[in-house]
Write a protein that holds these residues in place. Structure first.
Motif, PDB file in Angstrom:
ATOM      1  N   ILE A  58       0.874  -1.180   0.000  1.00 39.57           N
ATOM      2  CA  ILE A  58       0.000   0.000   0.000  1.00 39.57           C
ATOM      3  C   ILE A  58       0.906   1.223   0.000  1.00 39.57           C
ATOM      4  O   ILE A  58       1.801   1.343   0.839  1.00 39.57           O
ATOM      5  N   MET A  59       0.673   2.113  -0.934  1.00 38.37           N
ATOM      6  CA  MET A  59       1.469   3.339  -1.044  1.00 38.37           C
ATOM      7  C   MET A  59       0.564   4.523  -0.711  1.00 38.37           C
ATOM      8  O   MET A  59      -0.561   4.617  -1.203  1.00 38.37           O
ATOM      9  N   PHE A  60       1.060   5.433   0.134  1.00 40.74           N
ATOM     10  CA  PHE A  60       0.279   6.587   0.587  1.00 40.74           C
ATOM     11  C   PHE A  60       0.882   7.890   0.052  1.00 40.74           C
ATOM     12  O   PHE A  60       2.100   8.058   0.047  1.00 40.74           O
ATOM     13  N   SER A  61       0.016   8.811  -0.330  1.00 42.39           N
ATOM     14  CA  SER A  61       0.453  10.097  -0.896  1.00 42.39           C
ATOM     15  C   SER A  61      -0.173  11.251  -0.126  1.00 42.39           C
ATOM     16  O   SER A  61      -1.400  11.323   0.025  1.00 42.39           O
ATOM     17  N   ASN A  62       0.679  12.168   0.345  1.00 47.67           N
ATOM     18  CA  ASN A  62       0.235  13.233   1.254  1.00 47.67           C
ATOM     19  C   ASN A  62      -0.529  14.363   0.562  1.00 47.67           C
ATOM     20  O   ASN A  62      -0.544  14.480  -0.661  1.00 47.67           O
ATOM     21  N   SER A  63      -1.118  15.203   1.388  1.00 47.38           N
ATOM     22  CA  SER A  63      -1.867  16.367   0.905  1.00 47.38           C
ATOM     23  C   SER A  63      -0.926  17.563   0.750  1.00 47.38           C
ATOM     24  O   SER A  63       0.228  17.526   1.187  1.00 47.38           O
ATOM     25  N   LEU A  64      -1.433  18.611   0.154  1.00 45.20           N
ATOM     26  CA  LEU A  64      -0.669  19.842  -0.025  1.00 45.20           C
ATOM     27  C   LEU A  64      -0.244  20.405   1.334  1.00 45.20           C
ATOM     28  O   LEU A  64      -1.061  20.533   2.246  1.00 45.20           O
ATOM     29  N   GLY A  65       1.055  20.709   1.462  1.00 48.31           N
ATOM     30  CA  GLY A  65       1.538  21.340   2.689  1.00 48.31           C
ATOM     31  C   GLY A  65       1.801  20.395   3.843  1.00 48.31           C
ATOM     32  O   GLY A  65       1.988  20.831   4.975  1.00 48.31           O
TER      33      GLY A  65
END
Length: 261
Positions: free
Chosen positions: A26-33
């Motif tokens: 599972i790969m997670f991608s963060n939000s802006l900032g």
């Protein structure tokens, strides 16, 4: 384990690999900032059963600030990370900016994904004018002004963000985000619009929306759900960073979805 990976443009991306070595990824991608740390509650809950890959999106955290950035670049960075780690396929979960990155990946690189989870996002987030104005403002004045009001966008009035350690760390990550990195991401989002391509998505898709989210609304989530034939929709009692405000419910929804695939 933290690794630095060079993307196809020769810039460094900070990547973290945790959990079970030979398990599904599972790969997670963060939000802006924010940075990869925003996923702490998910990593803790899921690392027993999966290999977990988190990373700092370009211009955020310990990843390089890269001058010209588009939604396509954000998706290509993910593929470059998967290639470097020799991962053939992964479940991909992104929130906000990471969520629209998930949509782009499903449209352009579906063969590399088992599924996508699109949390608190939209096929077109906000307006080009708004993003470009914010990019100009941050370049001139830095992120300090944004930090003062960010809790009103990220968390609902029902959440005691002031006494939540992860919420405070995440607000701090905004304060530490390079102004230029933030501005480049804003400009990428200004041009990001996949509304007309949603019907091309054929892989399992979980859409998570926050009931109190003023940024990416339930209507945005319903629009995606309507046009992605393979999608299901979960609405959580949260604002924009639903994975931090409602970690247990978020983790349950994600686990249940992935286990069925």
């Amino acid at each position: 384990m933290m690794i630095n990976i060079n993307n196809r443009q020769g810039h460094q991306l900070a990547v973290q690999v945790q959990g079970l070595k030979d398990a599904p990824v599972i790969m997670f991608s963060n939000s802006l900032g924010t940075d990869h740390g925003m996923w702490q509650a998910q990593v803790l809950a899921l690392a027993e059963h999966y290999q977990i890959v988190t990373y700092d999106t370009r211009g955020h955290g310990a990843s390089s600030v890269i001058a010209i950035s588009t939604l396509q670049n954000l998706a290509e960075d993910v593929i470059d990370i998967l290639d470097a780690l020799k991962i053939e396929k992964a479940h991909f979960c992104g929130i906000s900016m990471g969520g629209i990155t998930a949509l782009e990946l499903a449209i352009q690189y579906s063969e590399r994904l088992h599924s996508i989870t699109v949390a608190n996002s939209a096929a077109k987030i906000w307006t080009a004018e708004g993003w470009n104005a914010r990019a100009d403002s941050v370049e001139q004045q830095g992120v300090a002004e944004l930090v003062k009001t960010t809790h009103t966008r990220w968390f609902s009035a029902y959440f005691d963000y002031a006494h939540d350690v992860l919420a405070q760390k995440t607000i701090q990550s905004l304060a530490l985000t390079p102004a230029q990195g933030y501005a480049h991401a804003c400009r990428a989002l200004a041009d990001a619009d996949v509304r007309d391509q949603l019907q091309q998505i054929q892989i399992p898709t979980l859409i998570i929306a926050g009931q109190y989210d003023p940024v990416t609304t339930i209507q945005d989530a319903e629009f995606m759900h309507q046009f992605i034939p393979t999608s299901q929709l979960e609405i959580l009692a949260a604002s924009h960073l639903s994975n931090i405000e409602q970690p247990q419910v978020f983790n349950q929804a994600l686990s249940k979805f992935i286990q069925k695939i």
